[in-house]
Motif scaffolding. Sequence first.
Motif, PDB file in Angstrom:
ATOM      1  N   THR A  74      40.681  46.125  37.693  1.00  0.00           N
ATOM      2  CA  THR A  74      41.078  44.726  37.506  1.00  0.00           C
ATOM      3  C   THR A  74      40.865  43.946  38.808  1.00  0.00           C
ATOM      4  O   THR A  74      41.271  44.389  39.892  1.00  0.00           O
ATOM      5  CB  THR A  74      42.547  44.607  37.094  1.00  0.00           C
ATOM      6  OG1 THR A  74      42.731  45.241  35.825  1.00  0.00           O
ATOM      7  CG2 THR A  74      42.972  43.150  36.995  1.00  0.00           C
ATOM      8  N   SER A  75      40.240  42.817  38.693  1.00  0.00           N
ATOM      9  CA  SER A  75      40.067  41.931  39.854  1.00  0.00           C
ATOM     10  C   SER A  75      41.343  41.117  40.034  1.00  0.00           C
ATOM     11  O   SER A  75      41.735  40.377  39.140  1.00  0.00           O
ATOM     12  CB  SER A  75      38.880  40.981  39.644  1.00  0.00           C
ATOM     13  OG  SER A  75      38.922  39.913  40.596  1.00  0.00           O
ATOM     14  N   GLU A  76      41.973  41.259  41.192  1.00  0.00           N
ATOM     15  CA  GLU A  76      43.181  40.475  41.447  1.00  0.00           C
ATOM     16  C   GLU A  76      42.831  39.033  41.814  1.00  0.00           C
ATOM     17  O   GLU A  76      43.727  38.197  41.949  1.00  0.00           O
ATOM     18  CB  GLU A  76      44.009  41.138  42.549  1.00  0.00           C
ATOM     19  CG  GLU A  76      44.591  42.469  42.098  1.00  0.00           C
ATOM     20  CD  GLU A  76      45.542  43.095  43.112  1.00  0.00           C
ATOM     21  OE1 GLU A  76      45.574  42.628  44.265  1.00  0.00           O
ATOM     22  OE2 GLU A  76      46.262  44.036  42.729  1.00  0.00           O
ATOM     23  N   GLY A  77      41.543  38.754  41.957  1.00  0.00           N
ATOM     24  CA  GLY A  77      41.114  37.376  42.185  1.00  0.00           C
ATOM     25  C   GLY A  77      41.142  36.562  40.914  1.00  0.00           C
ATOM     26  O   GLY A  77      41.469  35.374  40.921  1.00  0.00           O
ATOM     27  N   SER A  78      40.815  37.215  39.780  1.00  0.00           N
ATOM     28  CA  SER A  78      40.792  36.518  38.489  1.00  0.00           C
ATOM     29  C   SER A  78      41.899  36.999  37.566  1.00  0.00           C
ATOM     30  O   SER A  78      42.222  36.324  36.590  1.00  0.00           O
ATOM     31  CB  SER A  78      39.442  36.735  37.797  1.00  0.00           C
ATOM     32  OG  SER A  78      39.274  38.121  37.461  1.00  0.00           O
ATOM     33  N   GLY A  79      42.439  38.206  37.874  1.00  0.00           N
ATOM     34  CA  GLY A  79      43.439  38.793  36.985  1.00  0.00           C
ATOM     35  C   GLY A  79      42.810  39.415  35.747  1.00  0.00           C
ATOM     36  O   GLY A  79      43.522  39.786  34.809  1.00  0.00           O
ATOM     37  N   MET A  80      41.494  39.534  35.754  1.00  0.00           N
ATOM     38  CA  MET A  80      40.775  40.026  34.577  1.00  0.00           C
ATOM     39  C   MET A  80      40.292  41.463  34.805  1.00  0.00           C
ATOM     40  O   MET A  80      39.922  41.854  35.905  1.00  0.00           O
ATOM     41  CB  MET A  80      39.567  39.134  34.285  1.00  0.00           C
ATOM     42  CG  MET A  80      39.906  37.674  34.043  1.00  0.00           C
ATOM     43  SD  MET A  80      40.731  37.428  32.464  1.00  0.00           S
ATOM     44  CE  MET A  80      39.380  37.784  31.346  1.00  0.00           C
ATOM     45  N   GLN A  81      40.308  42.242  33.718  1.00  0.00           N
ATOM     46  CA  GLN A  81      39.724  43.578  33.730  1.00  0.00           C
ATOM     47  C   GLN A  81      38.208  43.423  33.682  1.00  0.00           C
ATOM     48  O   GLN A  81      37.664  42.702  32.844  1.00  0.00           O
ATOM     49  CB  GLN A  81      40.202  44.382  32.517  1.00  0.00           C
ATOM     50  CG  GLN A  81      39.650  45.789  32.423  1.00  0.00           C
ATOM     51  CD  GLN A  81      40.346  46.755  33.373  1.00  0.00           C
ATOM     52  OE1 GLN A  81      41.508  46.558  33.716  1.00  0.00           O
ATOM     53  NE2 GLN A  81      39.622  47.779  33.813  1.00  0.00           N
ATOM     54  N   LEU A  82      37.536  44.072  34.623  1.00  0.00           N
ATOM     55  CA  LEU A  82      36.081  43.958  34.663  1.00  0.00           C
ATOM     56  C   LEU A  82      35.459  44.749  33.512  1.00  0.00           C
ATOM     57  O   LEU A  82      36.007  45.770  33.062  1.00  0.00           O
ATOM     58  CB  LEU A  82      35.533  44.465  35.994  1.00  0.00           C
ATOM     59  CG  LEU A  82      35.416  43.409  37.108  1.00  0.00           C
ATOM     60  CD1 LEU A  82      36.771  42.832  37.475  1.00  0.00           C
ATOM     61  CD2 LEU A  82      34.756  44.002  38.358  1.00  0.00           C
ATOM     62  N   SER A  83      34.308  44.291  33.059  1.00  0.00           N
ATOM     63  CA  SER A  83      33.609  44.982  31.979  1.00  0.00           C
ATOM     64  C   SER A  83      33.059  46.314  32.500  1.00  0.00           C
ATOM     65  O   SER A  83      32.855  46.484  33.708  1.00  0.00           O
ATOM     66  CB  SER A  83      32.456  44.120  31.469  1.00  0.00           C
ATOM     67  OG  SER A  83      31.445  44.014  32.465  1.00  0.00           O
ATOM     68  N   PRO A  84      32.812  47.274  31.615  1.00  0.00           N
ATOM     69  CA  PRO A  84      32.253  48.568  32.050  1.00  0.00           C
ATOM     70  C   PRO A  84      30.958  48.404  32.836  1.00  0.00           C
ATOM     71  O   PRO A  84      30.727  49.115  33.815  1.00  0.00           O
ATOM     72  CB  PRO A  84      32.025  49.305  30.727  1.00  0.00           C
ATOM     73  CG  PRO A  84      33.068  48.734  29.808  1.00  0.00           C
ATOM     74  CD  PRO A  84      33.148  47.285  30.185  1.00  0.00           C
ATOM     75  N   GLY A  85      30.137  47.467  32.419  1.00  0.00           N
ATOM     76  CA  GLY A  85      28.871  47.251  33.114  1.00  0.00           C
ATOM     77  C   GLY A  85      29.087  46.740  34.531  1.00  0.00           C
ATOM     78  O   GLY A  85      28.429  47.200  35.472  1.00  0.00           O
ATOM     79  N   ASP A  86      30.005  45.757  34.687  1.00  0.00           N
ATOM     80  CA  ASP A  86      30.280  45.225  36.028  1.00  0.00           C
ATOM     81  C   ASP A  86      30.902  46.294  36.915  1.00  0.00           C
ATOM     82  O   ASP A  86      30.558  46.414  38.102  1.00  0.00           O
ATOM     83  CB  ASP A  86      31.230  44.031  35.938  1.00  0.00           C
ATOM     84  CG  ASP A  86      30.568  42.793  35.348  1.00  0.00           C
ATOM     85  OD1 ASP A  86      29.337  42.655  35.508  1.00  0.00           O
ATOM     86  OD2 ASP A  86      31.289  41.964  34.737  1.00  0.00           O
ATOM     87  N   LEU A  87      31.795  47.105  36.341  1.00  0.00           N
ATOM     88  CA  LEU A  87      32.426  48.165  37.119  1.00  0.00           C
ATOM     89  C   LEU A  87      31.393  49.203  37.557  1.00  0.00           C
ATOM     90  O   LEU A  87      31.426  49.688  38.703  1.00  0.00           O
ATOM     91  CB  LEU A  87      33.522  48.843  36.291  1.00  0.00           C
ATOM     92  CG  LEU A  87      34.863  48.129  36.238  1.00  0.00           C
ATOM     93  CD1 LEU A  87      35.803  48.840  35.261  1.00  0.00           C
ATOM     94  CD2 LEU A  87      35.508  48.071  37.619  1.00  0.00           C
TER      95      LEU A  87
END
Length: 245
Positions: free
Chosen positions: A204-217
């Motif tokens: 999870t990016s604490e900058g956006s609060g969003m869980q990153l997608s598998p591809g981005d991770l």
Amino acid sequence: MAKAAPAEQMKLLELQALDAKLKSLSNRRRSLEGDSRITDLEAALGVANGELGSAKVAVADAELELKRAEADVEQVASRIARDEARLNSGTGLSKDLVALQKDIASLNKRRSDLEDVELEVLERLDALRLRQAEQQQIVDDIQGSFAGIRAEIDEKLAEVAAEHTVVRGQRAEFAAGLDEGMLAIYEKTLAKRGVGAARLFHGTSEGSGMQLSPGDLAEIKAAAEDDIVFCPDSGCILVRSAEWA
């Protein structure tokens, strides 16, 4: 891709914490400067001053009216005094003396009417002066409240400014010890995105609060440890750590 040692990138979180504190202080200052109590009192004071101005004009008009009424009474009284002096002298024809008596009687009636007008104006003036005094008290009360709140806000603003100066000094001192290239990227990102750096914590990016997608991770995990990577959602620098994976 820009690079910086992982230990250097970790320092960005401390720098971001200082910048977040500065942002919080700036927001606090804006909140204090925009205190709704001041806005409400300014509006109320504007209305009260308008009412006070109207009251003052009404009093001034009534005072002029009273002066005219007093002058009219004085003028008639002077004529009566002159006519009575002539009548008491006994000189002149009897018909003239009779006419003089009638004139004095008419003038006395006229003076009585004018004195009634004078009394009415005086009573009205007293009421208008009372209204002016009451309105002045309202203005004074609002100004007193305004001054009290303004002093309270100014005191808090001074505290915010003092803390801001301290944090700004801490930030400058800390930033001076960072990698210049990494710092330049951080500053540019902070100015553009509002957040310069944040943790990547358990995906999870604490900058956006969003869980990153598998591809981005997968793409971020494939990057070298010293690569500077960015959050795909917020655009801030993502600071990675093995223990956060």
